[in-house]
Every structure is written in C-alpha cells, then in structure tokens.
Design a protein around this motif. Structure first.
Motif, PDB file in Angstrom:
ATOM      1  N   ASN A   3      69.509  33.253  13.069  1.00  0.00           N
ATOM      2  CA  ASN A   3      68.521  32.734  12.113  1.00  0.00           C
ATOM      3  C   ASN A   3      67.649  31.641  12.723  1.00  0.00           C
ATOM      4  OD1 ASN A   3      67.243  32.704   9.575  1.00  0.00           O
ATOM      5  ND2 ASN A   3      68.558  31.060   8.819  1.00  0.00           N
ATOM      6  N   MET A   4      67.346  31.755  14.007  1.00  0.00           N
ATOM      7  CA  MET A   4      66.590  30.711  14.686  1.00  0.00           C
ATOM      8  C   MET A   4      65.133  30.647  14.224  1.00  0.00           C
ATOM      9  SD  MET A   4      66.056  32.277  18.528  1.00  0.00           S
ATOM     10  CE  MET A   4      65.496  30.679  19.127  1.00  0.00           C
ATOM     11  N   THR A   5      64.612  31.728  13.655  1.00  0.00           N
ATOM     12  CA  THR A   5      63.233  31.680  13.152  1.00  0.00           C
ATOM     13  C   THR A   5      63.104  30.742  11.963  1.00  0.00           C
ATOM     14  OG1 THR A   5      63.750  33.700  11.908  1.00  0.00           O
ATOM     15  CG2 THR A   5      62.564  33.952  13.983  1.00  0.00           C
ATOM     16  N   ASN A   6      64.167  30.633  11.155  1.00  0.00           N
ATOM     17  CA  ASN A   6      64.239  29.615  10.100  1.00  0.00           C
ATOM     18  C   ASN A   6      63.010  29.641   9.179  1.00  0.00           C
ATOM     19  OD1 ASN A   6      65.523  27.539   8.717  1.00  0.00           O
ATOM     20  ND2 ASN A   6      64.521  25.940   9.932  1.00  0.00           N
ATOM     21  N   GLY A   7      62.589  30.840   8.793  1.00  0.00           N
ATOM     22  CA  GLY A   7      61.472  30.963   7.860  1.00  0.00           C
ATOM     23  C   GLY A   7      60.095  30.930   8.495  1.00  0.00           C
ATOM     24  N   ARG A   8      60.011  30.923   9.812  1.00  0.00           N
ATOM     25  CA  ARG A   8      58.701  30.841  10.466  1.00  0.00           C
ATOM     26  C   ARG A   8      57.845  32.085  10.172  1.00  0.00           C
ATOM     27  NH1 ARG A   8      62.056  28.071  13.989  1.00  0.00           N
ATOM     28  NH2 ARG A   8      61.220  26.089  14.820  1.00  0.00           N
ATOM     29  N   GLY A   9      58.488  33.241  10.022  1.00  0.00           N
ATOM     30  CA  GLY A   9      57.718  34.434   9.704  1.00  0.00           C
ATOM     31  C   GLY A   9      57.036  34.324   8.350  1.00  0.00           C
ATOM     32  N   PHE A  10      57.715  33.735   7.377  1.00  0.00           N
ATOM     33  CA  PHE A  10      57.114  33.545   6.059  1.00  0.00           C
ATOM     34  C   PHE A  10      56.028  32.471   6.104  1.00  0.00           C
ATOM     35  CE2 PHE A  10      61.400  35.168   4.993  1.00  0.00           C
ATOM     36  CZ  PHE A  10      61.023  36.312   4.304  1.00  0.00           C
ATOM     37  N   ILE A  11      56.250  31.430   6.904  1.00  0.00           N
ATOM     38  CA  ILE A  11      55.213  30.414   7.059  1.00  0.00           C
ATOM     39  C   ILE A  11      53.975  31.015   7.713  1.00  0.00           C
ATOM     40  CG2 ILE A  11      54.630  28.248   8.218  1.00  0.00           C
ATOM     41  CD1 ILE A  11      57.502  27.367   7.866  1.00  0.00           C
ATOM     42  N   ALA A  12      54.184  31.928   8.677  1.00  0.00           N
ATOM     43  CA  ALA A  12      53.048  32.610   9.302  1.00  0.00           C
ATOM     44  C   ALA A  12      52.296  33.458   8.279  1.00  0.00           C
ATOM     45  CB  ALA A  12      53.530  33.480  10.460  1.00  0.00           C
TER      46      ALA A  12
END
Length: 305
Positions: free
Chosen positions: A215-224
């Motif tokens: 889970n290293m992305t930690n929501g970065r895809g949704f922030i993008a």
C-alpha cells in the motif's frame, strides 16, 4: 527553502505522471478510478523484475507491460462486457492493492517491505548546497516528466489522435457516424494510461525510494484523479494541480521535521488531504464543464452496436 522545493518535485512527479494517465482516460470519456491499482502494480513489478535481473530498465519495461495488460482487461470489462466503469475501476484498484501484497508474500516470502539495489539514475551526484541539491536528489524520470507533459499536450491538442479522442469522449455517436470506432480509441487511451501509471509507480519505488511497501501508493492514484478534475482535464492544468498536491505533501513532510512538539503529529499529516478536499470543492465549482465529457461516459453504460 531548498528542501521544500526538492521535496515538492519528488512528491509531485509520480502524481503528475499518473494524472497524465487520468487525462487520457478522461478525454476518452472514462472516469478512471483504477489509477491507484495500476500505479502500485507498476511499483511492485519494477522492484520485483529489476531486483531479479539487476536492471532498472528491464523492471520499468516489465511494469509497462503489466500495466498495459491490466488496462486492456479493464477496457474489455467496461467495453465488450458492459460493466459499470466506476465499479470496474474500483475493482482494478482492489486487485492491484491486494494482488501486490499477496505476490510479495507468495513469491518472495516477505511481508511489509522489499528493498532493492536497483535505482533510477540521477543526473548529478554529490551536490551539498544550492541548486545542485535540488537536482541531485531526483532521478532522471523527475526531469523527464515536464517533457512527458508537453508531449501529452501536443498529442491531445495538436494531433489527429487527440481530435478523435476528444470526439469519442464528448460526442461518441457523432464520432461513430464519422467512421471512428469509439471502442478502439478508448482501448488506445487506456493503454497509454497504463504505461504512464507504470512510470509513476516506478518513480515512486526506485526513483523516490529503493523499496516496495504494501500500500505504498497511499491514495496517490486517487489524488492524481482529483488533479485531473482540478486541472479541468487539461494536461497542463492537471500537471499544475499535481505540483500543487506535491507542494502540500512537502509542507506536511517538512512540518514534521521542523514544527514543535506542541502541535499534534496527526494534524500535520492531514494537511495534504485537507488541501485535496479543498481542491475537490473547487473542482465542483466547475461541474458544468463536465457535462460534455459525460456523454462518452453515458455511452459506456449502453450496448456498443
């Protein structure tokens, strides 16, 4: 100030790359909520293949291949099979998050984190002050990111493919009557999105860091994805929004280092997410401008004759 700028660039680069992926999908009329899953799949594949072969280039190529394959499956699910694009995107994200955690344990017998010796090259090494610090702390992919944004703008705004993509996203029925196959154009857009998500994941795992963590992305895809909306689905606007979110993340990181202990750590950590919510609210003010793009999304809910 130098550290804030350096941290901003380091945090913003993966967001901008994935935001470009979201722009291509959005232009095709697809609300791509699978960006998170593709990003973490790219991060894991880069580390796994790069560590096995000792080549970061092979790791990135493998990540691009995996993410493009997953994107093709996503297109097949929402296109020929007629699944709901939002639910399918969330399912893709769940597969990416859960699948990479499972593969980490099943293949490498590791839980939590996997460290690697492969790393993206840096243009300058050993700088200790001034602009050299900002340059030396970042991989070559960070400095290629503005070029990728420029290429995305040219493709979307100044090419025949970009015109077809806009037609499919805004007026799919008119595009079909002009001889354009909306399904094929959407597939091409999703394949490009997959490749860009792979680059974003690679920068996160072997550019910014040297490991893969569950889970290293930690929501970065949704922030993008939020950056796409906040930037009015324009490549330059989405890139600037990604830079803004990177700056918010940098403020949070630097605040943890410099702020006094009287301020709760949880308050500092929530700064980037509060700014993200604020950006979503601003994006909602531009809601009327999404009506044209929703025509393409609406068609995805109907049989493709």
């Amino acid at each position: 100030m130098e550290q804030v700028l350096a941290t901003t660039l380091r945090s913003a680069a993966p967001l901008v790359l994935v935001a470009m992926a979201g722009v291509f999908a959005f232009r095709a009329g697809i609300f791509h909520l699978g960006l998170e899953g593709l990003m973490i799949s790219g991060a894991f594949t880069t580390v796994a293949i790069g560590d096995a072969t000792g080549s970061v280039e092979l790791g990135i190529l493998a990540a691009i291949g995996v993410c493009m394959t997953l994107s093709a499956v996503y297109w097949w699910v929402i296109g020929p099979l007629g699944a709901n694009v939002i639910i399918a995107g969330l399912g893709l994200t769940s597969i990416g998050l859960g699948g990479t955690a499972f593969a980490l344990g099943a293949i490498f017998d590791i839980r939590g984190s996997m460290f690697t010796d492969v790393v993206l090259p840096r243009p300058v090494r050993g700088a200790t002050s001034g602009a050299g610090v900002i340059i030396s702390e970042h991989s070559i992919l960070v400095w290629i990111t503005p070029l990728i944004v420029l290429v995305a703008w040219i493709v979307l705004r100044r090419s025949r493919f970009g015109l077809r993509l806009a037609a499919v996203g805004e007026y799919p029925f008119a595009a079909r009557s002009a001889g354009v196959n909306p399904s094929i154009v959407r597939l091409q857009a999703l394949l490009i999105s997959g490749a860009l998500c792979a680059l974003g994941g690679a920068e996160l795992s072997v550019g910014t860091l040297r490991n893969f963590t569950e889970n290293m992305t930690n929501g970065r895809g949704f922030i993008a994805f939020v950056a796409v909306i906040f930037g009015a689905w324009h490549p330059i606007g989405a890139a600037l929004a990604g830079l803004f979110f990177g700056f918010a993340d940098a403020i949070g990181i630097q605040s943890q280092i410099n702020i006094t202990e009287r301020v709760p750590r949880e308050f500092v950590l929530m700064i980037p997410f509060v700014l993200t919510i604020f950006a979503v609210w601003l994006g909602g003010l531009w809601r009327r401008r999404t009506l044209e793009a929703e025509a393409g999304y609406a068609e995805l809910r109907e049989p493709d004759y």
